[in-house]
Design a protein around this motif. Structure first.
Motif, short mmCIF file in Angstrom:
data_model
loop_
_atom_site.label_atom_id
_atom_site.label_comp_id
_atom_site.label_asym_id
_atom_site.label_seq_id
_atom_site.Cartn_x
_atom_site.Cartn_y
_atom_site.Cartn_z
N GLN A 1 0.83 -1.20 0.00
CA GLN A 1 0.00 0.00 0.00
C GLN A 1 0.87 1.25 0.00
OE1 GLN A 1 -2.81 0.04 3.18
NE2 GLN A 1 -3.70 1.98 2.59
N THR A 2 1.89 1.27 0.86
CA THR A 2 2.82 2.40 0.87
C THR A 2 4.24 1.89 1.07
OG1 THR A 2 2.63 2.76 3.26
CG2 THR A 2 1.15 4.04 1.84
N TRP A 3 5.18 2.61 0.49
CA TRP A 3 6.61 2.36 0.68
C TRP A 3 7.18 3.69 1.14
CZ3 TRP A 3 9.17 -2.30 -0.13
CH2 TRP A 3 10.56 -2.26 0.02
N ASP A 4 7.25 3.89 2.45
CA ASP A 4 7.61 5.16 3.06
C ASP A 4 9.12 5.23 3.30
OD1 ASP A 4 7.90 7.45 4.58
OD2 ASP A 4 6.27 6.96 5.97
N GLU A 5 9.83 5.84 2.35
CA GLU A 5 11.29 5.96 2.43
C GLU A 5 11.69 6.82 3.64
OE1 GLU A 5 13.80 4.88 0.20
OE2 GLU A 5 12.45 3.84 -1.15
N ALA A 6 10.97 7.91 3.89
CA ALA A 6 11.32 8.84 4.97
C ALA A 6 11.29 8.16 6.34
CB ALA A 6 10.39 10.04 4.95
N ASN A 7 10.24 7.38 6.58
CA ASN A 7 10.09 6.71 7.88
C ASN A 7 10.57 5.27 7.85
OD1 ASN A 7 8.87 8.91 9.29
ND2 ASN A 7 7.05 8.56 8.05
N GLU A 8 11.04 4.81 6.68
CA GLU A 8 11.57 3.46 6.48
C GLU A 8 10.59 2.38 6.95
OE1 GLU A 8 15.45 3.33 8.25
OE2 GLU A 8 16.30 4.53 6.62
N ILE A 9 9.35 2.51 6.43
CA ILE A 9 8.29 1.55 6.77
C ILE A 9 7.52 1.20 5.51
CG2 ILE A 9 6.08 1.27 7.99
CD1 ILE A 9 7.18 2.90 10.25
N ILE A 10 7.17 -0.08 5.39
CA ILE A 10 6.30 -0.54 4.31
C ILE A 10 4.95 -0.90 4.96
CG2 ILE A 10 7.10 -2.92 4.49
CD1 ILE A 10 6.71 -3.20 1.50
N THR A 11 3.86 -0.55 4.28
CA THR A 11 2.52 -0.88 4.78
C THR A 11 1.84 -1.79 3.78
OG1 THR A 11 2.39 1.30 5.81
CG2 THR A 11 0.34 0.07 5.61
N LEU A 12 1.27 -2.89 4.28
CA LEU A 12 0.58 -3.86 3.43
C LEU A 12 -0.93 -3.76 3.62
CD1 LEU A 12 2.73 -7.09 3.92
CD2 LEU A 12 2.90 -5.37 2.13
N ALA A 13 -1.66 -3.85 2.51
CA ALA A 13 -3.12 -3.90 2.54
C ALA A 13 -3.52 -5.36 2.43
CB ALA A 13 -3.68 -3.09 1.37
N PRO A 14 -4.64 -5.80 2.91
CA PRO A 14 -5.73 -5.00 3.43
C PRO A 14 -5.65 -4.77 4.94
CG PRO A 14 -6.50 -7.23 3.20
CD PRO A 14 -5.06 -7.20 2.72
N ASP A 15 -4.71 -5.41 5.64
CA ASP A 15 -4.68 -5.34 7.11
C ASP A 15 -3.98 -4.13 7.67
OD1 ASP A 15 -6.00 -7.79 7.15
OD2 ASP A 15 -4.11 -8.91 7.15
N GLY A 16 -3.25 -3.39 6.84
CA GLY A 16 -2.51 -2.23 7.33
C GLY A 16 -1.26 -2.61 8.10
N THR A 17 -0.74 -3.82 7.86
CA THR A 17 0.48 -4.27 8.54
C THR A 17 1.64 -3.36 8.17
OG1 THR A 17 -0.30 -6.56 8.39
CG2 THR A 17 2.04 -6.24 8.86
N MET A 18 2.30 -2.82 9.20
CA MET A 18 3.45 -1.92 8.99
C MET A 18 4.72 -2.66 9.39
SD MET A 18 1.68 1.55 10.43
CE MET A 18 3.06 2.60 10.11
N ILE A 19 5.69 -2.70 8.47
CA ILE A 19 6.93 -3.44 8.71
C ILE A 19 8.11 -2.49 8.49
CG2 ILE A 19 8.33 -5.42 8.03
CD1 ILE A 19 5.72 -6.62 6.83
#
Length: 145
Positions: free
Chosen positions: A26-44
């Motif tokens: 869902q998102t690949w956040d370079e600034a915060n170094e976190i990936i978010t997966l849909a549909p559960d919103g899992t943040m890794i």
């Protein structure tokens, strides 16, 4: 790695790869170094990821795998009119939600809609003004007896 946005992946993470998460990026956040997966919103967090496998695009959610709309001949279209949203609810058609070039929800069922919002089976709510709703239709499918 922004090329993974919207793709289904399997991520192995943790100190000894003891955790596995499957979903759409869902998102690949370079600034915060976190990936978010849909549909559960899992943040890794990036620093815990050991391996990312891009899954075969043919792979379908288990609860939808037997859905007749997966047979050849199905079509997808963007919903605009209220009657299209009504029909998606009535026929329990798979609906994907996009915001610009990001997929927010992959082939989920709608349970309710108003003039402004759409509510999905898993409880997610999306604003019609901010998103595109892509429905998978069984239009043109001929069933064999």
């Amino acid at each position: 790695m922004n090329d993974l946005l919207g793709k289904k992946v399997k991520i192995y993470y943790g100190q000894d790869m003891q955790h596995v998460a499957v979903g759409l990026v869902q998102t690949w956040d370079e600034a915060n170094e976190i990936i978010t997966l849909a549909p559960d919103g899992t943040m890794i967090p990036f620093d815990t990821i050991a391996k990312v496998d891009v899954l075969d695009p043919i792979d379908k959610p288990v609860d939808l795998a037997s859905d007749p709309s997966y047979k050849s001949g199905n079509v997808r279209f963007v919903m605009h009119a209220a009657v299209q949203f009504d029909n998606a609810i009535y026929f329990q058609s798979p609906v994907s939600v996009w915001q610009e070039d990001h997929i927010l929800c992959f082939e989920n069922r709608m349970i309710h809609h108003t003039a402004d919002d759409v509510t999905m089976k898993d409880g997610q709510t999306f604003r019609k003004a901010d998103c595109q709703f892509i429905v998978k239709s069984m239009l043109g499918i001929h069933f064999e007896s």
